[in-house]
Write a protein that holds these residues in place. Structure first.
Motif, PDB file in Angstrom:
ATOM      1  N   ARG A   1       0.848  -1.205   0.000  1.00 35.12           N
ATOM      2  CA  ARG A   1       0.000   0.000   0.000  1.00 35.12           C
ATOM      3  C   ARG A   1       0.873   1.241   0.000  1.00 35.12           C
ATOM      4  N   PHE A   2       0.460   2.216  -0.797  1.00 34.77           N
ATOM      5  CA  PHE A   2       1.095   3.537  -0.756  1.00 34.77           C
ATOM      6  C   PHE A   2       0.008   4.496  -0.308  1.00 34.77           C
ATOM      7  N   GLY A   3       0.024   4.920   0.942  1.00 37.19           N
ATOM      8  CA  GLY A   3      -1.063   5.775   1.438  1.00 37.19           C
ATOM      9  C   GLY A   3      -2.384   5.075   1.206  1.00 37.19           C
ATOM     10  N   GLY A   4      -3.277   5.713   0.468  1.00 39.93           N
ATOM     11  CA  GLY A   4      -4.601   5.127   0.230  1.00 39.93           C
ATOM     12  C   GLY A   4      -4.642   4.142  -0.934  1.00 39.93           C
ATOM     13  N   ILE A   5      -3.542   4.059  -1.697  1.00 40.86           N
ATOM     14  CA  ILE A   5      -3.550   3.181  -2.888  1.00 40.86           C
ATOM     15  C   ILE A   5      -3.062   1.777  -2.527  1.00 40.86           C
ATOM     16  N   THR A   6      -3.834   0.761  -2.940  1.00 35.61           N
ATOM     17  CA  THR A   6      -3.341  -0.611  -2.783  1.00 35.61           C
ATOM     18  C   THR A   6      -2.712  -0.991  -4.129  1.00 35.61           C
ATOM     19  N   ALA A   7      -1.393  -0.894  -4.199  1.00 36.51           N
ATOM     20  CA  ALA A   7      -0.691  -1.145  -5.463  1.00 36.51           C
ATOM     21  C   ALA A   7      -0.664  -2.636  -5.777  1.00 36.51           C
ATOM     22  N   LEU A   8      -0.609  -3.483  -4.732  1.00 37.68           N
ATOM     23  CA  LEU A   8      -0.697  -4.936  -4.905  1.00 37.68           C
ATOM     24  C   LEU A   8      -1.639  -5.463  -3.838  1.00 37.68           C
TER      25      LEU A   8
ATOM     26  N   GLY B   1      -0.233  -6.292 -17.762  1.00 44.40           N
ATOM     27  CA  GLY B   1      -1.291  -5.505 -17.130  1.00 44.40           C
ATOM     28  C   GLY B   1      -1.215  -4.085 -17.629  1.00 44.40           C
ATOM     29  N   PRO B   2      -2.354  -3.381 -17.646  1.00 44.86           N
ATOM     30  CA  PRO B   2      -2.351  -1.998 -18.105  1.00 44.86           C
ATOM     31  C   PRO B   2      -1.491  -1.101 -17.202  1.00 44.86           C
ATOM     32  N   ASN B   3      -1.258   0.133 -17.609  1.00 44.65           N
ATOM     33  CA  ASN B   3      -0.460   1.064 -16.808  1.00 44.65           C
ATOM     34  C   ASN B   3      -1.032   1.176 -15.399  1.00 44.65           C
ATOM     35  N   GLY B   4      -0.148   1.159 -14.409  1.00 48.07           N
ATOM     36  CA  GLY B   4      -0.579   1.309 -13.021  1.00 48.07           C
ATOM     37  C   GLY B   4      -1.110   0.026 -12.407  1.00 48.07           C
ATOM     38  N   ALA B   5      -0.992  -1.102 -13.104  1.00 50.62           N
ATOM     39  CA  ALA B   5      -1.540  -2.375 -12.604  1.00 50.62           C
ATOM     40  C   ALA B   5      -0.761  -2.911 -11.400  1.00 50.62           C
ATOM     41  N   GLY B   6       0.513  -2.509 -11.266  1.00 51.59           N
ATOM     42  CA  GLY B   6       1.304  -2.978 -10.123  1.00 51.59           C
ATOM     43  C   GLY B   6       2.522  -3.811 -10.500  1.00 51.59           C
ATOM     44  N   LYS B   7       2.830  -3.874 -11.791  1.00 50.69           N
ATOM     45  CA  LYS B   7       3.916  -4.743 -12.264  1.00 50.69           C
ATOM     46  C   LYS B   7       5.278  -4.308 -11.701  1.00 50.69           C
ATOM     47  N   THR B   8       5.572  -3.015 -11.820  1.00 53.92           N
ATOM     48  CA  THR B   8       6.869  -2.530 -11.338  1.00 53.92           C
ATOM     49  C   THR B   8       6.956  -2.662  -9.816  1.00 53.92           C
ATOM     50  N   THR B   9       5.826  -2.427  -9.152  1.00 53.54           N
ATOM     51  CA  THR B   9       5.810  -2.563  -7.691  1.00 53.54           C
ATOM     52  C   THR B   9       6.176  -3.998  -7.304  1.00 53.54           C
ATOM     53  N   LEU B  10       5.638  -4.964  -8.034  1.00 52.63           N
ATOM     54  CA  LEU B  10       5.943  -6.363  -7.743  1.00 52.63           C
ATOM     55  C   LEU B  10       7.432  -6.653  -7.990  1.00 52.63           C
TER      56      LEU B  10
ATOM     57  N   LEU C   1      13.540  -3.770  -3.182  1.00 51.18           N
ATOM     58  CA  LEU C   1      13.605  -2.308  -3.141  1.00 51.18           C
ATOM     59  C   LEU C   1      12.412  -1.786  -2.350  1.00 51.18           C
ATOM     60  N   TYR C   2      11.290  -2.513  -2.401  1.00 50.09           N
ATOM     61  CA  TYR C   2      10.107  -2.165  -1.614  1.00 50.09           C
ATOM     62  C   TYR C   2       9.889  -3.235  -0.556  1.00 50.09           C
ATOM     63  N   THR C   3       9.329  -2.805   0.558  1.00 49.40           N
ATOM     64  CA  THR C   3       8.931  -3.782   1.585  1.00 49.40           C
ATOM     65  C   THR C   3       7.419  -3.947   1.476  1.00 49.40           C
TER      66      THR C   3
ATOM     67  N   PHE D   1      16.553  -2.817 -15.724  1.00 45.46           N
ATOM     68  CA  PHE D   1      15.616  -1.754 -15.382  1.00 45.46           C
ATOM     69  C   PHE D   1      14.893  -1.227 -16.613  1.00 45.46           C
ATOM     70  N   GLN D   2      13.713  -0.597 -16.346  1.00 45.13           N
ATOM     71  CA  GLN D   2      12.896  -0.026 -17.420  1.00 45.13           C
ATOM     72  C   GLN D   2      13.702   1.031 -18.185  1.00 45.13           C
ATOM     73  N   ASN D   3      14.379   1.900 -17.421  1.00 46.62           N
ATOM     74  CA  ASN D   3      15.262   2.880 -18.046  1.00 46.62           C
ATOM     75  C   ASN D   3      16.672   2.342 -17.888  1.00 46.62           C
TER      76      ASN D   3
ATOM     77  N   ASP E   1      12.653  -5.831 -16.836  1.00 46.35           N
ATOM     78  CA  ASP E   1      11.611  -4.814 -16.790  1.00 46.35           C
ATOM     79  C   ASP E   1      11.493  -4.146 -18.160  1.00 46.35           C
ATOM     80  N   GLU E   2      10.473  -4.500 -18.883  1.00 47.00           N
ATOM     81  CA  GLU E   2      10.191  -3.991 -20.228  1.00 47.00           C
ATOM     82  C   GLU E   2      11.400  -4.050 -21.166  1.00 47.00           C
ATOM     83  N   PRO E   3      11.931  -5.256 -21.393  1.00 48.18           N
ATOM     84  CA  PRO E   3      13.115  -5.360 -22.258  1.00 48.18           C
ATOM     85  C   PRO E   3      12.859  -4.921 -23.700  1.00 48.18           C
TER      86      PRO E   3
ATOM     87  N   GLU F   1       6.253  -6.819 -19.463  1.00 48.24           N
ATOM     88  CA  GLU F   1       6.347  -6.364 -20.842  1.00 48.24           C
ATOM     89  C   GLU F   1       4.988  -5.911 -21.368  1.00 48.24           C
ATOM     90  N   HIS F   2       5.012  -4.792 -22.111  1.00 45.00           N
ATOM     91  CA  HIS F   2       3.786  -4.320 -22.752  1.00 45.00           C
ATOM     92  C   HIS F   2       3.655  -4.873 -24.165  1.00 45.00           C
ATOM     93  N   HIS F   3       4.776  -5.360 -24.704  1.00 43.84           N
ATOM     94  CA  HIS F   3       4.783  -5.857 -26.073  1.00 43.84           C
ATOM     95  C   HIS F   3       4.138  -7.257 -26.082  1.00 43.84           C
TER      96      HIS F   3
HETATM   97  P1  ATP Z   1       3.439   0.846 -15.826  1.00 41.59           P
HETATM   98  O1  ATP Z   1       3.045  -0.196 -16.824  1.00 41.59           O
HETATM   99  O2  ATP Z   1       2.873   2.186 -16.164  1.00 41.59           O
HETATM  100  O3  ATP Z   1       4.899   0.854 -15.502  1.00 41.59           O
HETATM  101  P2  ATP Z   1       2.858  -0.692 -13.426  1.00 41.59           P
HETATM  102  O4  ATP Z   1       1.940  -1.832 -13.696  1.00 41.59           O
HETATM  103  O5  ATP Z   1       4.319  -0.999 -13.327  1.00 41.59           O
HETATM  104  O6  ATP Z   1       2.620   0.465 -14.469  1.00 41.59           O
HETATM  105  P3  ATP Z   1       3.189   0.413 -10.795  1.00 41.59           P
HETATM  106  O7  ATP Z   1       4.239   1.386 -11.217  1.00 41.59           O
HETATM  107  O8  ATP Z   1       3.625  -0.762 -10.019  1.00 41.59           O
HETATM  108  O9  ATP Z   1       2.347  -0.058 -12.068  1.00 41.59           O
HETATM  109  O10 ATP Z   1       2.102   1.216  -9.986  1.00 41.59           O
HETATM  110  C1  ATP Z   1       0.993   0.617  -9.287  1.00 41.59           C
HETATM  111  C2  ATP Z   1       0.257   1.690  -8.487  1.00 41.59           C
HETATM  112  O11 ATP Z   1       1.050   2.087  -7.376  1.00 41.59           O
HETATM  113  C3  ATP Z   1      -0.045   2.957  -9.293  1.00 41.59           C
HETATM  114  O12 ATP Z   1      -1.281   3.451  -8.862  1.00 41.59           O
HETATM  115  C4  ATP Z   1       1.078   3.896  -8.889  1.00 41.59           C
HETATM  116  O13 ATP Z   1       0.673   5.231  -8.983  1.00 41.59           O
HETATM  117  C5  ATP Z   1       1.340   3.475  -7.428  1.00 41.59           C
HETATM  118  N1  ATP Z   1       2.736   3.652  -7.012  1.00 41.59           N
HETATM  119  C6  ATP Z   1       3.806   2.968  -7.509  1.00 41.59           C
HETATM  120  N2  ATP Z   1       4.934   3.330  -6.870  1.00 41.59           N
HETATM  121  C7  ATP Z   1       4.568   4.269  -5.948  1.00 41.59           C
HETATM  122  C8  ATP Z   1       5.271   5.039  -4.959  1.00 41.59           C
HETATM  123  N3  ATP Z   1       6.597   4.900  -4.786  1.00 41.59           N
HETATM  124  N4  ATP Z   1       4.567   5.914  -4.206  1.00 41.59           N
HETATM  125  C9  ATP Z   1       3.221   6.035  -4.365  1.00 41.59           C
HETATM  126  N5  ATP Z   1       2.492   5.343  -5.269  1.00 41.59           N
HETATM  127  C10 ATP Z   1       3.149   4.473  -6.043  1.00 41.59           C
END
Ligand code: ATP
Length: 256
Positions: free
Chosen positions: A14-21, A38-47, A54-56, A86-88, A178-180, A211-213
């Protein structure tokens, strides 16, 4: 019998009010290629960031070869056998391809500042061994002809292969990509697909890629896991996931 190299179980971030996973669970079998979509913001990078510590995460467990990842500090993850790109791109642009790739093996060397400065015999041995392994990885990724060129001189697709070669140098068992394919042209994506299949077989690697491709993911993966708004909506073979109504809806909206 195939065993799970990676076991993700009930992971919540969770990031504040957002449940990223939201209670994400899936296994990745040893020797397989798994795609995470998953679409943008789905949580892939967070996972991914949970997998490289890098994240707990607040709830759940991640096991690698049966061991709990949370028992290891972030800087021990590469030595444990998890490599990533990494993505970048995160390369040293003015350094040569060979030097960039060699950086990837430093997590396994024992050299410290003093022993390096004194050029002790075992330091030279380690350096020689590292250079040999870097040259091998460069060969595997068809980078021989540019090994001594600075990275900044090279096309983007080639730079991405340099990052891959560097990630291989820590001898990972699990490679996180991450997005090769981002920023690659059609031909480069095809080369990447062949390379991934080749390194998986030759190095007996397990690969998890974000990957988005879609074409690449569906052709290269044995298993695909789909996320949407932090939840897992599908997990199966590429054909099963492509036909899943929740996946179609996540990508195309309710009109689908
Ligand atoms: P993309 O395909 O655009 O890279 P994604 O699937 O990798 O998206 P994440 O980057 O994991 O998605 O983001 C998941 C959710 O968590 C989003 O709502 C994002 O705004 C939020 N989020 C990710 N990292 C943080 C952070 N460090 N602080 C606050 N919110 C975050």
């Amino acid at each position: 019998m195939p065993t799970a190299l990676l076991e993700v179980s009930g992971v919540t971030v969770r990031f504040g009010g957002i449940t990223a996973l939201d209670r994400i669970s899936f296994d990745v079998m040893s020797g397989s290629i798994a795609g995470l979509i998953g679409p943008n913001g789905a949580g892939k990078t967070t996972l991914f960031n949970c997998l490289s510590r890098l994240y707990t995460f607040s709830e759940g467990t991640i096991r690698f070869e049966g061991a709990l990842l949370t028992d290891f500090a972030a800087h021990k993850i590469a030595a444990l056998g998890i490599g990533r790109t990494f993505q970048n791109l995160a390369l040293f642009r003015t350094m040569s391809v060979l030097d960039n790739v060699m950086v990837g093996g430093h997590c396994q060397t024992r050299t410290g500042f003093l022993s390096n400065a004194l050029r002790l015999p075992w330091v030279r041995r380690e350096e020689r061994d590292l250079r040999e392994r870097a040259t091998e990885a460069i060969g595997l990724l068809d980078l021989q002809s540019v090994a001594h060129r600075p990275v900044s001189d090279l096309p983007f697709g080639t730079q991405k292969r340099v990052e891959l070669a560097r990630a291989l140098l820590s001898r990972p068992k699990l490679l996180l990509l991450d997005e090769p394919a981002s920023g690659l042209n059609h031909e480069e994506v095809d080369t990447l697909r062949q390379l991934l299949s080749r390194i998986r077989h030759e190095l007996k690697l397990t690969i998890l890629l974000v990957e988005h491709h879609m074409n690449l993911v569906m052709r290269v993966s044995d298993q695909v896991v789909a996320l949407d708004f932090g939840r897992k909506i599908a997990d199966g073979t590429p054909a099963q996931v492509q036909a899943n109504p929740d996946v179609i809806r996540a990508y195309l909206g309710d009109a689908a």
